[in-house]
Design a protein around this motif. Sequence first.
Motif, PDB file in Angstrom:
ATOM      1  N   SER A   1       0.826  -1.209   0.000  1.00 34.70           N
ATOM      2  CA  SER A   1       0.000   0.000   0.000  1.00 34.70           C
ATOM      3  C   SER A   1       0.864   1.264   0.000  1.00 34.70           C
ATOM      4  O   SER A   1       0.485   2.275  -0.599  1.00 34.70           O
ATOM      5  CB  SER A   1      -0.931  -0.002   1.215  1.00 34.70           C
ATOM      6  OG  SER A   1      -0.218   0.238   2.421  1.00 34.70           O
ATOM      7  N   VAL A   2       2.007   1.204   0.655  1.00 34.39           N
ATOM      8  CA  VAL A   2       2.907   2.352   0.692  1.00 34.39           C
ATOM      9  C   VAL A   2       3.643   2.499  -0.634  1.00 34.39           C
ATOM     10  O   VAL A   2       3.790   3.606  -1.168  1.00 34.39           O
ATOM     11  CB  VAL A   2       3.914   2.212   1.849  1.00 34.39           C
ATOM     12  CG1 VAL A   2       4.929   3.348   1.816  1.00 34.39           C
ATOM     13  CG2 VAL A   2       3.186   2.200   3.184  1.00 34.39           C
ATOM     14  N   VAL A   3       4.104   1.394  -1.190  1.00 31.77           N
ATOM     15  CA  VAL A   3       4.862   1.433  -2.442  1.00 31.77           C
ATOM     16  C   VAL A   3       3.977   1.868  -3.610  1.00 31.77           C
ATOM     17  O   VAL A   3       4.396   2.647  -4.473  1.00 31.77           O
ATOM     18  CB  VAL A   3       5.488   0.051  -2.728  1.00 31.77           C
ATOM     19  CG1 VAL A   3       6.135   0.027  -4.115  1.00 31.77           C
ATOM     20  CG2 VAL A   3       6.528  -0.291  -1.667  1.00 31.77           C
ATOM     21  N   LEU A   4       2.736   1.404  -3.626  1.00 31.13           N
ATOM     22  CA  LEU A   4       1.851   1.702  -4.750  1.00 31.13           C
ATOM     23  C   LEU A   4       1.250   3.104  -4.670  1.00 31.13           C
ATOM     24  O   LEU A   4       0.933   3.700  -5.697  1.00 31.13           O
ATOM     25  CB  LEU A   4       0.722   0.668  -4.812  1.00 31.13           C
ATOM     26  CG  LEU A   4       1.155  -0.766  -5.125  1.00 31.13           C
ATOM     27  CD1 LEU A   4      -0.038  -1.715  -5.050  1.00 31.13           C
ATOM     28  CD2 LEU A   4       1.814  -0.849  -6.499  1.00 31.13           C
ATOM     29  N   VAL A   5       1.064   3.619  -3.438  1.00 27.13           N
ATOM     30  CA  VAL A   5       0.475   4.956  -3.275  1.00 27.13           C
ATOM     31  C   VAL A   5       1.377   5.789  -2.364  1.00 27.13           C
ATOM     32  O   VAL A   5       0.981   6.164  -1.250  1.00 27.13           O
ATOM     33  CB  VAL A   5      -0.949   4.867  -2.684  1.00 27.13           C
ATOM     34  CG1 VAL A   5      -1.674   6.195  -2.848  1.00 27.13           C
ATOM     35  CG2 VAL A   5      -1.754   3.759  -3.329  1.00 27.13           C
TER      36      VAL A   5
ATOM     37  N   ALA B   1       0.903   8.085   1.534  1.00 27.26           N
ATOM     38  CA  ALA B   1       1.340   7.174   2.596  1.00 27.26           C
ATOM     39  C   ALA B   1       1.908   7.944   3.777  1.00 27.26           C
ATOM     40  O   ALA B   1       3.128   8.103   3.908  1.00 27.26           O
ATOM     41  CB  ALA B   1       2.377   6.195   2.045  1.00 27.26           C
ATOM     42  N   ASP B   2       1.040   8.430   4.648  1.00 25.70           N
ATOM     43  CA  ASP B   2       1.510   9.023   5.894  1.00 25.70           C
ATOM     44  C   ASP B   2       1.684   7.920   6.929  1.00 25.70           C
ATOM     45  O   ASP B   2       1.658   6.731   6.602  1.00 25.70           O
ATOM     46  CB  ASP B   2       0.539  10.108   6.370  1.00 25.70           C
ATOM     47  CG  ASP B   2      -0.856   9.554   6.670  1.00 25.70           C
ATOM     48  OD1 ASP B   2      -1.076   8.348   6.465  1.00 25.70           O
ATOM     49  OD2 ASP B   2      -1.720  10.341   7.112  1.00 25.70           O
ATOM     50  N   ALA B   3       1.842   8.290   8.190  1.00 21.89           N
ATOM     51  CA  ALA B   3       2.148   7.299   9.232  1.00 21.89           C
ATOM     52  C   ALA B   3       1.001   6.324   9.484  1.00 21.89           C
ATOM     53  O   ALA B   3       1.222   5.245  10.040  1.00 21.89           O
ATOM     54  CB  ALA B   3       2.509   8.026  10.534  1.00 21.89           C
ATOM     55  N   VAL B   4      -0.224   6.675   9.086  1.00 24.59           N
ATOM     56  CA  VAL B   4      -1.374   5.838   9.386  1.00 24.59           C
ATOM     57  C   VAL B   4      -1.857   5.070   8.155  1.00 24.59           C
ATOM     58  O   VAL B   4      -2.669   4.158   8.272  1.00 24.59           O
ATOM     59  CB  VAL B   4      -2.522   6.699   9.968  1.00 24.59           C
ATOM     60  CG1 VAL B   4      -3.694   5.851  10.411  1.00 24.59           C
ATOM     61  CG2 VAL B   4      -2.023   7.518  11.151  1.00 24.59           C
ATOM     62  N   TRP B   5      -1.355   5.415   6.998  1.00 24.19           N
ATOM     63  CA  TRP B   5      -1.846   4.796   5.766  1.00 24.19           C
ATOM     64  C   TRP B   5      -1.709   3.273   5.800  1.00 24.19           C
ATOM     65  O   TRP B   5      -2.665   2.540   5.522  1.00 24.19           O
ATOM     66  CB  TRP B   5      -1.116   5.367   4.567  1.00 24.19           C
ATOM     67  CG  TRP B   5      -1.545   4.784   3.256  1.00 24.19           C
ATOM     68  CD1 TRP B   5      -0.969   3.753   2.581  1.00 24.19           C
ATOM     69  CD2 TRP B   5      -2.668   5.198   2.473  1.00 24.19           C
ATOM     70  NE1 TRP B   5      -1.649   3.485   1.420  1.00 24.19           N
ATOM     71  CE2 TRP B   5      -2.703   4.363   1.324  1.00 24.19           C
ATOM     72  CE3 TRP B   5      -3.649   6.174   2.616  1.00 24.19           C
ATOM     73  CZ2 TRP B   5      -3.672   4.489   0.334  1.00 24.19           C
ATOM     74  CZ3 TRP B   5      -4.619   6.307   1.631  1.00 24.19           C
ATOM     75  CH2 TRP B   5      -4.621   5.470   0.509  1.00 24.19           C
TER      76      TRP B   5
ATOM     77  N   ALA C   1      -3.928   1.488   8.581  1.00 22.64           N
ATOM     78  CA  ALA C   1      -5.338   1.530   8.214  1.00 22.64           C
ATOM     79  C   ALA C   1      -5.636   0.568   7.065  1.00 22.64           C
ATOM     80  O   ALA C   1      -6.675  -0.103   7.056  1.00 22.64           O
ATOM     81  CB  ALA C   1      -5.743   2.956   7.835  1.00 22.64           C
ATOM     82  N   THR C   2      -4.710   0.484   6.110  1.00 21.70           N
ATOM     83  CA  THR C   2      -4.882  -0.477   5.021  1.00 21.70           C
ATOM     84  C   THR C   2      -4.840  -1.903   5.558  1.00 21.70           C
ATOM     85  O   THR C   2      -5.614  -2.770   5.131  1.00 21.70           O
ATOM     86  CB  THR C   2      -3.788  -0.290   3.962  1.00 21.70           C
ATOM     87  OG1 THR C   2      -3.821   1.057   3.476  1.00 21.70           O
ATOM     88  CG2 THR C   2      -3.982  -1.242   2.796  1.00 21.70           C
ATOM     89  N   GLY C   3      -3.940  -2.169   6.506  1.00 20.68           N
ATOM     90  CA  GLY C   3      -3.875  -3.484   7.123  1.00 20.68           C
ATOM     91  C   GLY C   3      -5.168  -3.835   7.840  1.00 20.68           C
ATOM     92  O   GLY C   3      -5.640  -4.978   7.767  1.00 20.68           O
TER      93      GLY C   3
END
Length: 329
Positions: A230-234, A238-242, A245-247
């Motif tokens: 989720s961080v690599v794709l967006v 991608a802040d500290a909670v992204w 929250a995705t998990g």
Amino acid sequence: MTTLLESRYRAVLRLLPAYYRREREEEMVEVYLWDVDRDTQEQSRPTVGEVASIAALAVRTRLGAAGAPRRYALLGAAVRHFALFAVLLQAAAAVVDRALEVTWAGTHGWDMFLSGFTGRGAGLGGVNVAQWVLPLLWTGGWFALFRERRGLARVCVLVAALPTLWPVVAPLVTDAVPPDPAYATASLVLAWLSAFGVCAAFHRDAPAVVLPAGTPGLWHLACCVVMGASVVLVPTSADAVWAPATGFLACALGWLLWRARSSGQGGAGTLALAFLGLLVLALRVAALVPWLDVSVPGVVVAGLVGQAVAVALLTVALAVVGGRDLAAR
């Protein structure tokens, strides 16, 4: 005639649930007063150790000890599920965050990465090292629970939660800027409720930890992959909670899919996930608000708002489904 000491013991024993007092109160009072003469009973009071022991027993009996009524068994199951999900979420988030940070440093140079641990004195350098290392113990706590090393699991999660206190303490002892109150509070509440959930619900009378499918390693790996992807794709959103929250979204959707295939089982776990969703939503909103005052592309804010809406909707769905499951049973 009731003595003062007996009255005090009975007052402390009221911490225990009614079902347990009905079965054991007289026996416990008799044991406590066994070798205390009557004159001493008029001048004594329960020791701190005895009160602490009774309080610990009260927690165990209210969270699903052997022979507990259904409502206490369900409460214990819900707290255990919440603790498991919350520990997994924070364990995977810590691993992914540090893995991506080290990967970035390896490709862009180590100077910026190492500057966070050097040049600030031994004290602050040590604190920064602890802030980076200690959250990895969420992973240790996760695997310790499945190895039935519950004492080790408690130590791991309590130590892993310590870094959430530093942003609050740092402005009092250093020249650090005070953190955003909402975000610092939400992070602290999530971490310490998770740790206390492990300490309270995984007592010696609690059942063994069992996953509905797969192994602890597979769950941890899957959560890490989802969060990292989720961080690599967006990366722009991608802040500290992204990632956490995705998990949560992935875990909640997977749990609902399993629940649908298992004919409505897992009501306690579903409600536990709903409660975790409330905490994740609070963290998401607290991290989102500062972005609204910064000039950033609209697509970034839209992504963060969309994630918050998705967490809110899924939390409501979990609460409704979990409540129906329990009512049906």
